[in-house]
Design an enzyme around this catalytic site. Structure first.
Site, PDB file in Angstrom:
ATOM      1  N   GLU A 192      41.574  29.191  -4.962  1.00  0.00           N
ATOM      2  CA  GLU A 192      41.588  27.772  -4.565  1.00  0.00           C
ATOM      3  C   GLU A 192      42.430  26.945  -5.530  1.00  0.00           C
ATOM      4  O   GLU A 192      42.330  27.104  -6.750  1.00  0.00           O
ATOM      5  CB  GLU A 192      40.162  27.232  -4.505  1.00  0.00           C
ATOM      6  CG  GLU A 192      39.520  27.568  -3.181  1.00  0.00           C
ATOM      7  CD  GLU A 192      38.019  27.364  -3.155  1.00  0.00           C
ATOM      8  OE1 GLU A 192      37.400  27.331  -4.222  1.00  0.00           O
ATOM      9  OE2 GLU A 192      37.476  27.265  -2.051  1.00  0.00           O
ATOM     10  N   LYS A 234      55.561  33.989  15.055  1.00  0.00           N
ATOM     11  CA  LYS A 234      56.185  34.034  16.388  1.00  0.00           C
ATOM     12  C   LYS A 234      57.630  34.516  16.208  1.00  0.00           C
ATOM     13  O   LYS A 234      57.826  35.652  15.781  1.00  0.00           O
ATOM     14  CB  LYS A 234      56.051  32.675  17.071  1.00  0.00           C
ATOM     15  CG  LYS A 234      54.570  32.267  17.256  1.00  0.00           C
ATOM     16  CD  LYS A 234      54.410  30.973  18.004  1.00  0.00           C
ATOM     17  CE  LYS A 234      52.972  30.668  18.353  1.00  0.00           C
ATOM     18  NZ  LYS A 234      52.254  29.916  17.311  1.00  0.00           N
ATOM     19  N   ARG A 245      50.189  36.612  10.654  1.00  0.00           N
ATOM     20  CA  ARG A 245      49.493  35.467  11.241  1.00  0.00           C
ATOM     21  C   ARG A 245      49.226  34.468  10.132  1.00  0.00           C
ATOM     22  O   ARG A 245      48.449  34.734   9.215  1.00  0.00           O
ATOM     23  CB  ARG A 245      48.147  35.916  11.842  1.00  0.00           C
ATOM     24  CG  ARG A 245      48.265  36.937  12.948  1.00  0.00           C
ATOM     25  CD  ARG A 245      49.054  36.396  14.119  1.00  0.00           C
ATOM     26  NE  ARG A 245      48.306  35.401  14.827  1.00  0.00           N
ATOM     27  CZ  ARG A 245      47.750  35.597  16.031  1.00  0.00           C
ATOM     28  NH1 ARG A 245      47.862  36.754  16.639  1.00  0.00           N
ATOM     29  NH2 ARG A 245      47.096  34.639  16.619  1.00  0.00           N
ATOM     30  N   ASP A 267      56.854  20.306  15.239  1.00  0.00           N
ATOM     31  CA  ASP A 267      56.085  21.555  15.290  1.00  0.00           C
ATOM     32  C   ASP A 267      57.036  22.628  15.825  1.00  0.00           C
ATOM     33  O   ASP A 267      57.287  22.717  17.029  1.00  0.00           O
ATOM     34  CB  ASP A 267      54.869  21.378  16.207  1.00  0.00           C
ATOM     35  CG  ASP A 267      53.982  22.618  16.206  1.00  0.00           C
ATOM     36  OD1 ASP A 267      54.483  23.703  15.864  1.00  0.00           O
ATOM     37  OD2 ASP A 267      52.789  22.499  16.561  1.00  0.00           O
ATOM     38  N   THR A 299      53.876  27.995  12.579  1.00  0.00           N
ATOM     39  CA  THR A 299      53.205  29.261  12.320  1.00  0.00           C
ATOM     40  C   THR A 299      54.279  30.212  11.801  1.00  0.00           C
ATOM     41  O   THR A 299      55.471  29.928  11.874  1.00  0.00           O
ATOM     42  CB  THR A 299      52.560  29.838  13.592  1.00  0.00           C
ATOM     43  OG1 THR A 299      53.537  29.865  14.631  1.00  0.00           O
ATOM     44  CG2 THR A 299      51.359  29.019  14.031  1.00  0.00           C
ATOM     45  N   TYR A 316      40.210  35.273  -4.798  1.00  0.00           N
ATOM     46  CA  TYR A 316      40.073  33.840  -4.496  1.00  0.00           C
ATOM     47  C   TYR A 316      41.027  33.023  -5.352  1.00  0.00           C
ATOM     48  O   TYR A 316      41.152  33.284  -6.551  1.00  0.00           O
ATOM     49  CB  TYR A 316      38.636  33.368  -4.772  1.00  0.00           C
ATOM     50  CG  TYR A 316      37.886  33.075  -3.491  1.00  0.00           C
ATOM     51  CD1 TYR A 316      38.329  32.073  -2.636  1.00  0.00           C
ATOM     52  CD2 TYR A 316      36.764  33.798  -3.138  1.00  0.00           C
ATOM     53  CE1 TYR A 316      37.676  31.806  -1.453  1.00  0.00           C
ATOM     54  CE2 TYR A 316      36.104  33.542  -1.944  1.00  0.00           C
ATOM     55  CZ  TYR A 316      36.562  32.548  -1.111  1.00  0.00           C
ATOM     56  OH  TYR A 316      35.914  32.281   0.058  1.00  0.00           O
TER      57      TYR A 316
HETATM   58  N1  DSN Z   1      48.659  30.226  21.203  1.00  0.00           N
HETATM   59  C1  DSN Z   1      50.024  29.873  20.859  1.00  0.00           C
HETATM   60  C2  DSN Z   1      50.973  30.200  21.972  1.00  0.00           C
HETATM   61  O1  DSN Z   1      50.753  31.208  22.620  1.00  0.00           O
HETATM   62  O2  DSN Z   1      51.949  29.505  22.174  1.00  0.00           O
HETATM   63  C3  DSN Z   1      50.122  28.465  20.466  1.00  0.00           C
HETATM   64  O3  DSN Z   1      49.105  28.145  19.589  1.00  0.00           O
END
Ligand code: DSN
Length: 420
Positions: A58, A231, A237, A202, A228, A56
């Site tokens: 924080e 991707k 993740r 974003d 994120t 942990y």
């Molecule tokens: N779920 C993601 C996507 O597939 O684009 C976006 O949050």
């Protein structure tokens, strides 16, 4: 076999281990075209599975609420420094659990409940958290949405400007989940400045392309950048918020203690590893390879009569409107999955069908480019997609089965990180 090997798991819990092994094999045998997915490196997988999950932490490096941070502090600091260097930003927070919490933290940093946010409508290619009605962001804030032009499938920046001038949002999101074209960050920045809004880029989908120089960067245009890490960036993740120094404190306070508790340290370490990979010249080649593959696939699909939203792609993503093929997105996606080609059904702009049974398919080339497929394979992939769609229309399961076999055969020549 899964790599790294999961022998202890197999001994302790054969049921779960069996399912994990089967998932690794499934990923090995499928052409994975889900635009938000990828294959992480074995190094990233290893970092994700370390003892850091036991800890942990924080707070932030040097200011934690638990003892024993001697090693977690340098790990998080490394992740931050690498994010700053890869993206050229003044500030980075690597603690958001994923994209939706990252975006919610941005609201917390800049808006009071009921104040106005402007984002791209979900059916036009935006994200739920950009103020869409079913999301907390659409329920707790006043939300106005821009879309794309019907004739071009592209964002109409004059419409965005008019809407912004009329509605005076405090926060403007650009970016989304189904945008096949380059995002014009300078134009959005001009609009945000004109109305006194904070611009949030974003870049979840295109972060790897930005890092690798295959998409213009929002740095210098957007005050806040949300992404994120899993991707096109090819990390675990997770998510990051980046900003100018001016907004650093507000962002950090919003993530913790505003929204979250302890950061997921194993994820932080894996983000640092992925950012280390993204800083190498080979990642630039990878990012350009993703775009080249998407454009080759788009061209081959167009030749076969597929109707692509906006007529093609500038990035990793292709959106197909299947209306002229006489099939909806869902049955097509299910048939393609049976044929070994994994993607998702998706709404297209102005879709007359419902989101759970829409007209389109969304494809992306990040994962297959990691796998090593190149532009020379894209006509074959388009041929398989075309044949499968026709087979689905004719209830021709034999063709679908034949294609699944051919897909497996092709992929056997392309190694997959995470599988041996
Ligand atoms: N779920 C993601 C996507 O597939 O684009 C976006 O949050």
């Amino acid at each position: 076999m899964h790599q790294p090997a999961i022998t202890e798991l197999a001994a302790a819990d054969p049921e779960i281990a069996g399912l994990v092994e089967a998932e690794a094999k499934r990923q090995y045998e499928k052409i994975r075209l889900i635009a938000s997915e990828n294959y992480v490196s074995t190094a990233v997988l290893e970092a994700t599975g370390t003892v850091l999950t036991n800890k942990y932490s924080e707070g932030y490096a040097g200011k934690r609420y638990y003892e024993g941070q001697q090693l977690v502090d340098p790990i998080e600091t490394l992740a931050i420094e690498r994010a700053k260097s890869v993206f050229g930003v003044e500030h980075a927070n690597v603690q958001p659990y994923s994209g939706s919490p990252a975006n919610l933290a941005v609201y917390l940093a800049f808006l009071q409940p009921g104040e106005t946010v402007m984002g791209m409508a979900l059916p036009a290619g935006g994200h739920l958290t950009h103020g869409w009605s079913v999301s907390a962001t659409g329920k707790w804030f006043r939300s106005v949405a821009y879309g794309v032009r019907k004739d071009t499938g592209r964002i109409d920046l004059d419409e965005v400007r008019e809407l912004a001038l009329a509605e005076r949002p405090k926060l403007i999101f650009c970016g989304g989940t189904a945008i096949p074209r380059t995002i014009d960050f300078p134009a959005f920045a001009e609009i945000a400045q004109e109305v006194g809004a904070v611009l949030v880029a974003d870049i979840a989908h295109i972060a790897g392309l930005v890092a690798g120089g295959a998409h213009p960067s929002p740095v210098g245009h957007a005050a806040v950048i949300s992404t994120t890490t899993h991707k096109t960036l090819r990390g675990p993740r997770g998510a990051m918020l980046m900003s100018t120094e001016e907004h650093a404190k507000a962002i950090d306070k919003a993530v913790f203690p505003g929204l979250q508790g302890g950061p997921h340290n194993h994820t932080t370490a894996a983000i640092a590893v992925a950012l280390g990979e993204a800083s190498k010249p080979s990642f630039g080649e990878y990012a350009h390879g993703i775009v080249a593959n998407a454009q080759a696939l788009a061209a081959a699909l167009t030749e076969r009569g597929f109707d692509l939203v906006s007529g093609g792609t500038d990035n990793h993503l292709i959106l197909i409107d299947l209306t002229n093929k006489g099939i909806a997105g869902k049955p097509a996606a299910k048939a393609l999955d049976r044929a070994g080609i994994e993607l998702n059904y998706n709404t297209v702009p102005f879709d007359p069908r419902k989101p759970f049974d829409p007209s389109g398919l969304r494809l992306g080339t990040a994962a297959i480019t990691t796998r090593g497929l190149g532009t020379e394979q894209m006509p074959k992939v388009a041929e398989w997609i075309d044949q499968t769609v026709q087979a689905a229309n004719n209830d021709d399961e034999a063709t679908i089965e034949r294609i699944a076999g051919e897909v497996k055969e092709l992929l056997a020549g392309y190694p997959m990180p995470g599988w041996n």
